[in-house]
Write a protein that holds these residues in place. Structure first.
Motif, mmCIF file in Angstrom:
data_model
loop_
_atom_site.group_PDB
_atom_site.id
_atom_site.type_symbol
_atom_site.label_atom_id
_atom_site.label_comp_id
_atom_site.label_asym_id
_atom_site.label_seq_id
_atom_site.Cartn_x
_atom_site.Cartn_y
_atom_site.Cartn_z
ATOM 1 N N CYS A 132 0.716 -1.278 -0.108
ATOM 2 C CA CYS A 132 -0.034 -0.111 -0.061
ATOM 3 C C CYS A 132 1.014 1.268 -0.009
ATOM 4 O O CYS A 132 2.139 1.261 0.187
ATOM 5 N N PRO A 133 0.207 2.473 -0.378
ATOM 6 C CA PRO A 133 1.204 3.695 -0.080
ATOM 7 C C PRO A 133 1.793 3.927 1.138
ATOM 8 O O PRO A 133 3.130 4.763 1.000
ATOM 9 N N GLY A 134 1.331 3.498 2.255
ATOM 10 C CA GLY A 134 1.876 3.402 3.668
ATOM 11 C C GLY A 134 0.923 3.382 4.697
ATOM 12 O O GLY A 134 -0.149 3.123 4.481
ATOM 13 N N MET A 135 1.519 3.251 5.783
ATOM 14 C CA MET A 135 0.759 3.127 7.100
ATOM 15 C C MET A 135 1.044 4.246 8.002
ATOM 16 O O MET A 135 2.011 4.474 8.408
ATOM 17 N N ASP A 136 -0.300 4.842 8.341
ATOM 18 C CA ASP A 136 -0.131 6.083 9.228
ATOM 19 C C ASP A 136 -0.242 5.367 10.708
ATOM 20 O O ASP A 136 -1.121 4.665 11.048
ATOM 21 N N VAL A 137 0.838 5.876 11.531
ATOM 22 C CA VAL A 137 0.737 4.978 12.773
ATOM 23 C C VAL A 137 0.740 6.185 13.704
ATOM 24 O O VAL A 137 1.611 7.376 13.582
ATOM 25 N N THR A 138 -0.123 5.973 14.910
ATOM 26 C CA THR A 138 -0.055 7.209 16.017
ATOM 27 C C THR A 138 0.302 6.200 17.094
ATOM 28 O O THR A 138 -0.556 5.341 17.285
ATOM 29 N N LEU A 139 1.240 6.717 17.849
ATOM 30 C CA LEU A 139 1.743 6.121 19.295
ATOM 31 C C LEU A 139 1.583 6.970 20.330
ATOM 32 O O LEU A 139 2.161 7.982 20.216
ATOM 33 N N VAL A 140 0.669 6.580 21.134
ATOM 34 C CA VAL A 140 0.656 7.402 22.474
ATOM 35 C C VAL A 140 1.135 6.698 23.768
ATOM 36 O O VAL A 140 0.795 5.494 24.133
ATOM 37 N N GLU A 189 1.917 6.852 27.638
ATOM 38 C CA GLU A 189 1.133 7.343 28.657
ATOM 39 C C GLU A 189 2.227 7.405 29.970
ATOM 40 O O GLU A 189 3.231 6.548 29.917
ATOM 41 N N PRO A 190 2.045 8.399 30.745
ATOM 42 C CA PRO A 190 3.136 8.513 31.789
ATOM 43 C C PRO A 190 3.108 7.377 32.882
ATOM 44 O O PRO A 190 4.138 7.332 33.459
ATOM 45 N N ASP A 191 2.160 6.641 32.742
ATOM 46 C CA ASP A 191 1.981 5.472 33.691
ATOM 47 C C ASP A 191 2.665 4.370 33.218
ATOM 48 O O ASP A 191 2.388 3.193 33.906
ATOM 49 N N GLY A 192 3.180 4.193 31.960
ATOM 50 C CA GLY A 192 3.784 2.871 31.272
ATOM 51 C C GLY A 192 2.992 2.372 30.539
ATOM 52 O O GLY A 192 3.350 1.281 29.954
ATOM 53 N N THR A 193 1.764 2.707 30.119
ATOM 54 C CA THR A 193 0.899 2.119 29.304
ATOM 55 C C THR A 193 1.040 2.590 27.893
ATOM 56 O O THR A 193 1.502 4.147 27.717
ATOM 57 N N TYR A 194 0.410 2.098 26.715
ATOM 58 C CA TYR A 194 0.486 2.800 25.615
ATOM 59 C C TYR A 194 -0.680 2.332 24.668
ATOM 60 O O TYR A 194 -1.187 1.286 24.911
ATOM 61 N N ARG A 195 -0.845 2.795 23.305
ATOM 62 C CA ARG A 195 -1.703 2.596 22.497
ATOM 63 C C ARG A 195 -1.278 3.149 21.225
ATOM 64 O O ARG A 195 -0.708 4.269 21.005
ATOM 65 N N THR A 196 -1.435 2.132 20.061
ATOM 66 C CA THR A 196 -0.906 2.389 18.637
ATOM 67 C C THR A 196 -2.165 2.201 17.999
ATOM 68 O O THR A 196 -3.017 1.225 17.990
ATOM 69 N N THR A 197 -2.154 3.118 17.032
ATOM 70 C CA THR A 197 -3.282 2.860 16.097
ATOM 71 C C THR A 197 -2.788 2.901 14.690
ATOM 72 O O THR A 197 -1.872 4.029 14.420
ATOM 73 N N HIS A 198 -2.861 1.930 13.819
ATOM 74 C CA HIS A 198 -2.485 1.583 12.397
ATOM 75 C C HIS A 198 -3.476 2.046 11.497
ATOM 76 O O HIS A 198 -4.459 1.319 11.588
ATOM 77 N N VAL A 199 -3.296 2.417 10.385
ATOM 78 C CA VAL A 199 -4.291 2.979 9.232
ATOM 79 C C VAL A 199 -3.534 2.743 8.067
ATOM 80 O O VAL A 199 -2.681 3.458 7.795
ATOM 81 N N TYR A 200 -4.044 1.555 7.421
ATOM 82 C CA TYR A 200 -3.235 1.345 6.102
ATOM 83 C C TYR A 200 -4.143 2.285 5.107
ATOM 84 O O TYR A 200 -5.139 2.350 4.877
ATOM 85 N N GLN A 201 -3.161 2.979 4.344
ATOM 86 C CA GLN A 201 -3.637 3.857 3.168
ATOM 87 C C GLN A 201 -4.387 3.363 2.227
ATOM 88 O O GLN A 201 -3.823 2.255 1.797
#
Length: 166
Positions: free
Chosen positions: A76-84, A86-98
């Motif tokens: 695909c043309p690319g994958m938009d990634v958002t990585l959050v 958190e200060p408490d040591g947790t995280y969440r990633t969101t991946h969106v294939y274009q």
């Protein structure tokens, strides 16, 4: 035999002299030329242990934030990634294939820092997902690493940039 005793006495005298304290005058002169101890020590920070030992100075709460970017994609043309992170040591990633209507998914879990505070490990809550590694290039940029902790040699940008004011 006498020479050996004299040599031994000289060595013992030198060893004892090396172990003695500095004269008071020398330590005062030296202290005047050096910066005060509190000026050379880093300021105390709120550190969350990273598992790398008691000397770690990485401030996980300070580094936490949101990172985003477009990573290369094989089909695909690319994958938009958002990585959050958190200060408490947790995280969440969101991946969106274009250019894919159903190409969005999210992963959450816990994050930690390792390898002398230079690598972020994302440990997903799901046991079907593998850990992900990101190298810390700066406070503003992290780069996805392979499973061995190395940057991909594709020549493409695998970086995420800090978003918003921190």
């Amino acid at each position: 035999m006498t020479r050996n005793l004299i040599a031994l006495a000289c060595i013992a005298t030198l060893a004892l002299a090396a172990c003695s304290r500095e004269p008071a005058g020398l330590s005062t002169d030296t202290a005047a030329n050096e910066a005060p101890a509190e000026a050379t020590q880093p300021a105390a920070v709120d550190v969350i242990p990273t598992g790398e030992g008691p000397a770690s100075t990485f401030d996980q709460r300070e580094f936490a934030g949101s990172f985003a970017g477009t990573l290369p994609c094989a089909d695909c043309p690319g994958m938009d990634v958002t990585l959050v992170l958190e200060p408490d040591g947790t995280y969440r990633t969101t991946h969106v294939y274009q250019e894919r209507p159903d190409g969005t998914w999210s992963i959450d879990g816990h994050w930690s820092v390792e390898s002398n505070d230079s690598v972020i490990r994302l440990d997903p809550n799901s046991k079907t997902e593998e850990d992900q590694l990101y190298g810390i290039e700066s406070r503003e940029r992290i780069v996805m690493l392979d499973a061995d902790g190395k940057k991909p040699d594709s020549g493409l940008d695998h970086g995420l940039t800090r978003q918003g004011a921190q």
